[in-house]
Design a protein around this motif. Structure first.
Motif, PDB file in Angstrom:
ATOM      1  N   MET A   1       1.929  13.308  -4.723  1.00 45.64           N
ATOM      2  CA  MET A   1       3.308  12.843  -4.951  1.00 45.64           C
ATOM      3  C   MET A   1       3.510  12.401  -6.396  1.00 45.64           C
ATOM      4  N   ASN A   2       4.672  12.767  -6.970  1.00 46.48           N
ATOM      5  CA  ASN A   2       4.984  12.248  -8.298  1.00 46.48           C
ATOM      6  C   ASN A   2       5.664  10.883  -8.157  1.00 46.48           C
ATOM      7  N   LEU A   3       6.017  10.284  -9.300  1.00 41.76           N
ATOM      8  CA  LEU A   3       6.573   8.924  -9.293  1.00 41.76           C
ATOM      9  C   LEU A   3       7.844   8.842  -8.456  1.00 41.76           C
ATOM     10  N   PHE A   4       8.741   9.816  -8.602  1.00 39.88           N
ATOM     11  CA  PHE A   4      10.005   9.789  -7.876  1.00 39.88           C
ATOM     12  C   PHE A   4       9.773   9.873  -6.367  1.00 39.88           C
ATOM     13  N   GLU A   5       8.880  10.766  -5.951  1.00 35.68           N
ATOM     14  CA  GLU A   5       8.600  10.918  -4.519  1.00 35.68           C
ATOM     15  C   GLU A   5       7.963   9.660  -3.944  1.00 35.68           C
ATOM     16  N   LEU A   6       7.037   9.051  -4.710  1.00 34.91           N
ATOM     17  CA  LEU A   6       6.395   7.817  -4.261  1.00 34.91           C
ATOM     18  C   LEU A   6       7.412   6.701  -4.053  1.00 34.91           C
ATOM     19  N   VAL A   7       8.285   6.542  -5.031  1.00 31.21           N
ATOM     20  CA  VAL A   7       9.278   5.471  -4.966  1.00 31.21           C
ATOM     21  C   VAL A   7      10.210   5.681  -3.781  1.00 31.21           C
ATOM     22  N   LYS A   8      10.711   6.902  -3.625  1.00 29.12           N
ATOM     23  CA  LYS A   8      11.679   7.178  -2.556  1.00 29.12           C
ATOM     24  C   LYS A   8      11.043   7.095  -1.174  1.00 29.12           C
ATOM     25  N   ALA A   9       9.734   7.381  -1.107  1.00 30.80           N
ATOM     26  CA  ALA A   9       9.039   7.264   0.178  1.00 30.80           C
ATOM     27  C   ALA A   9       8.701   5.818   0.512  1.00 30.80           C
ATOM     28  N   SER A  10       8.692   4.944  -0.490  1.00 24.71           N
ATOM     29  CA  SER A  10       8.229   3.573  -0.302  1.00 24.71           C
ATOM     30  C   SER A  10       9.344   2.550  -0.168  1.00 24.71           C
ATOM     31  N   VAL A  11      10.488   2.800  -0.806  1.00 31.42           N
ATOM     32  CA  VAL A  11      11.544   1.791  -0.881  1.00 31.42           C
ATOM     33  C   VAL A  11      12.856   2.373  -0.369  1.00 31.42           C
ATOM     34  N   ILE A  85       4.197  -0.219  -6.658  1.00 36.82           N
ATOM     35  CA  ILE A  85       3.907   1.141  -6.198  1.00 36.82           C
ATOM     36  C   ILE A  85       3.113   1.876  -7.270  1.00 36.82           C
ATOM     37  N   GLY A  86       2.036   2.546  -6.863  1.00 33.13           N
ATOM     38  CA  GLY A  86       1.217   3.318  -7.795  1.00 33.13           C
ATOM     39  C   GLY A  86       0.608   4.513  -7.103  1.00 33.13           C
ATOM     40  N   PRO A  87       0.087   5.461  -7.876  1.00 30.86           N
ATOM     41  CA  PRO A  87      -0.494   6.670  -7.292  1.00 30.86           C
ATOM     42  C   PRO A  87      -1.715   6.399  -6.421  1.00 30.86           C
ATOM     43  N   ASP A  88      -2.355   5.232  -6.611  1.00 33.41           N
ATOM     44  CA  ASP A  88      -3.547   4.903  -5.825  1.00 33.41           C
ATOM     45  C   ASP A  88      -3.205   4.184  -4.528  1.00 33.41           C
ATOM     46  N   LYS A  89      -1.889   3.971  -4.263  1.00 34.40           N
ATOM     47  CA  LYS A  89      -1.480   3.278  -3.046  1.00 34.40           C
ATOM     48  C   LYS A  89      -0.631   4.218  -2.200  1.00 34.40           C
ATOM     49  N   PRO A  90      -0.984   4.421  -0.953  1.00 32.58           N
ATOM     50  CA  PRO A  90      -0.128   5.235  -0.091  1.00 32.58           C
ATOM     51  C   PRO A  90       1.209   4.549   0.110  1.00 32.58           C
ATOM     52  N   PRO A  91       2.307   5.316   0.334  1.00 31.96           N
ATOM     53  CA  PRO A  91       3.634   4.714   0.461  1.00 31.96           C
ATOM     54  C   PRO A  91       3.708   3.603   1.489  1.00 31.96           C
ATOM     55  N   ALA A  92       3.072   3.765   2.633  1.00 34.84           N
ATOM     56  CA  ALA A  92       3.156   2.736   3.671  1.00 34.84           C
ATOM     57  C   ALA A  92       2.554   1.421   3.197  1.00 34.84           C
ATOM     58  N   ALA A  93       1.441   1.526   2.446  1.00 34.66           N
ATOM     59  CA  ALA A  93       0.786   0.321   1.946  1.00 34.66           C
ATOM     60  C   ALA A  93       1.557  -0.275   0.775  1.00 34.66           C
ATOM     61  N   ALA A  94       2.201   0.596  -0.011  1.00 36.07           N
ATOM     62  CA  ALA A  94       2.911   0.117  -1.196  1.00 36.07           C
ATOM     63  C   ALA A  94       4.096  -0.750  -0.821  1.00 36.07           C
ATOM     64  N   ALA A  95       4.688  -0.482   0.335  1.00 33.62           N
ATOM     65  CA  ALA A  95       5.854  -1.247   0.748  1.00 33.62           C
ATOM     66  C   ALA A  95       5.485  -2.667   1.153  1.00 33.62           C
ATOM     67  N   LEU A  96       4.203  -2.919   1.441  1.00 31.78           N
ATOM     68  CA  LEU A  96       3.764  -4.249   1.824  1.00 31.78           C
ATOM     69  C   LEU A  96       3.447  -5.054   0.573  1.00 31.78           C
ATOM     70  N   LYS A  97       4.068  -6.178   0.423  1.00 30.74           N
ATOM     71  CA  LYS A  97       3.834  -7.002  -0.761  1.00 30.74           C
ATOM     72  C   LYS A  97       2.458  -7.638  -0.687  1.00 30.74           C
ATOM     73  N   GLU A  98       1.743  -7.556  -1.776  1.00 28.53           N
ATOM     74  CA  GLU A  98       0.419  -8.153  -1.839  1.00 28.53           C
ATOM     75  C   GLU A  98       0.536  -9.634  -2.203  1.00 28.53           C
ATOM     76  N   PRO A  99      -0.429 -10.453  -1.795  1.00 27.37           N
ATOM     77  CA  PRO A  99      -0.404 -11.868  -2.181  1.00 27.37           C
ATOM     78  C   PRO A  99      -0.417 -12.012  -3.692  1.00 27.37           C
ATOM     79  N   GLU A 100       0.334 -12.941  -4.189  1.00 26.44           N
ATOM     80  CA  GLU A 100       0.404 -13.143  -5.632  1.00 26.44           C
ATOM     81  C   GLU A 100       0.078 -14.596  -5.952  1.00 26.44           C
TER      82      GLU A 100
END
Length: 207
Positions: A1-11, A85-100
């Motif tokens: 997936m490119n950046l656009f596809e990742l973003v649209k699949a995640s958000v 969101i990044g190329p190393d994170k699948p869309p389903a995981a990217a949508a989950l906010k990580e602890p900060e």
């Protein structure tokens, strides 16, 4: 997936709108930010938005591009940064906010708050510069037109700094805007202007 596809699949469009401070009501309806909309006329679906008033439509990248005045790539990059969101994170995981860390979370919250208020102000200034411009050289200058001429470049510069500058510059910009309630005061003024428009509209209707 490119950046656009990742973003649209995640958000979703609704997630982006709410993250950037939009008030989304029942059925995914909200007031359109792209024209003077007193009642909700924009529908937010999962993959696209559509305004029944002005016809504005597009996907989540288009929404953010129009909201902040960005190119499609800049909007996709902003979504990727803000949602982790990044190329190393699948869309389903990217949508989950990580602890900060608390300070990082506070900075991101304040930064998004400043961006939202400044974006609304920028759209208002752009409207004033066109709608309140003098029609002839003999016309008195409208205060709103003068404010637009004085503030447009500065507000655009602040938004650029908040979104694209190095981290240290972004922190400084947020600190300056949050200090002594500067951005909160601007938000209150925008709210008061909104009420004035509503009141004037009711007076014209009554007349």
């Amino acid at each position: 997936m490119n950046l656009f596809e990742l973003v649209k699949a995640s958000v979703t469009v609704k997630q982006a709108a709410e993250t950037y401070g939009c008030q989304v009501g029942r059925g995914g309806m909200m007031c359109c930010l792209f024209h003077e909309d007193r009642y909700p006329s924009m529908k937010l679906n999962r993959d696209y938005f559509y305004c029944f008033g002005c016809g504005a439509t597009g996907d989540v990248v288009d929404f953010v591009a129009r909201l902040f005045g960005l190119s499609s790539y800049e909007a996709a990059k902003k979504l990727a940064d803000d949602f982790g969101i990044g190329p190393d994170k699948p869309p389903a995981a990217a949508a989950l906010k990580e602890p900060e860390y608390p300070l990082a979370h506070s900075f991101r919250r304040d930064s998004l708050y400043c961006q939202r208020v400044l974006c609304v102000y920028l759209h208002l200034l752009e409207h004033w510069k066109v709608e309140c411009a003098p029609q002839s050289p003999n016309d008195l200058l409208d205060d709103h037109f003068v404010e637009a001429c004085q503030m447009l470049d500065y507000v655009e510069h602040l938004l650029d700094a908040l979104m694209f500058a190095e981290l240290e510059q972004r922190v400084q910009a947020v600190d300056m805007l949050m200090k002594n309630g500067v951005i909160a005061a601007l938000e209150r003024r925008l709210h008061d202007l909104d009420k004035e428009v509503d009141a004037n509209g009711e007076e014209r209707t009554a007349a």
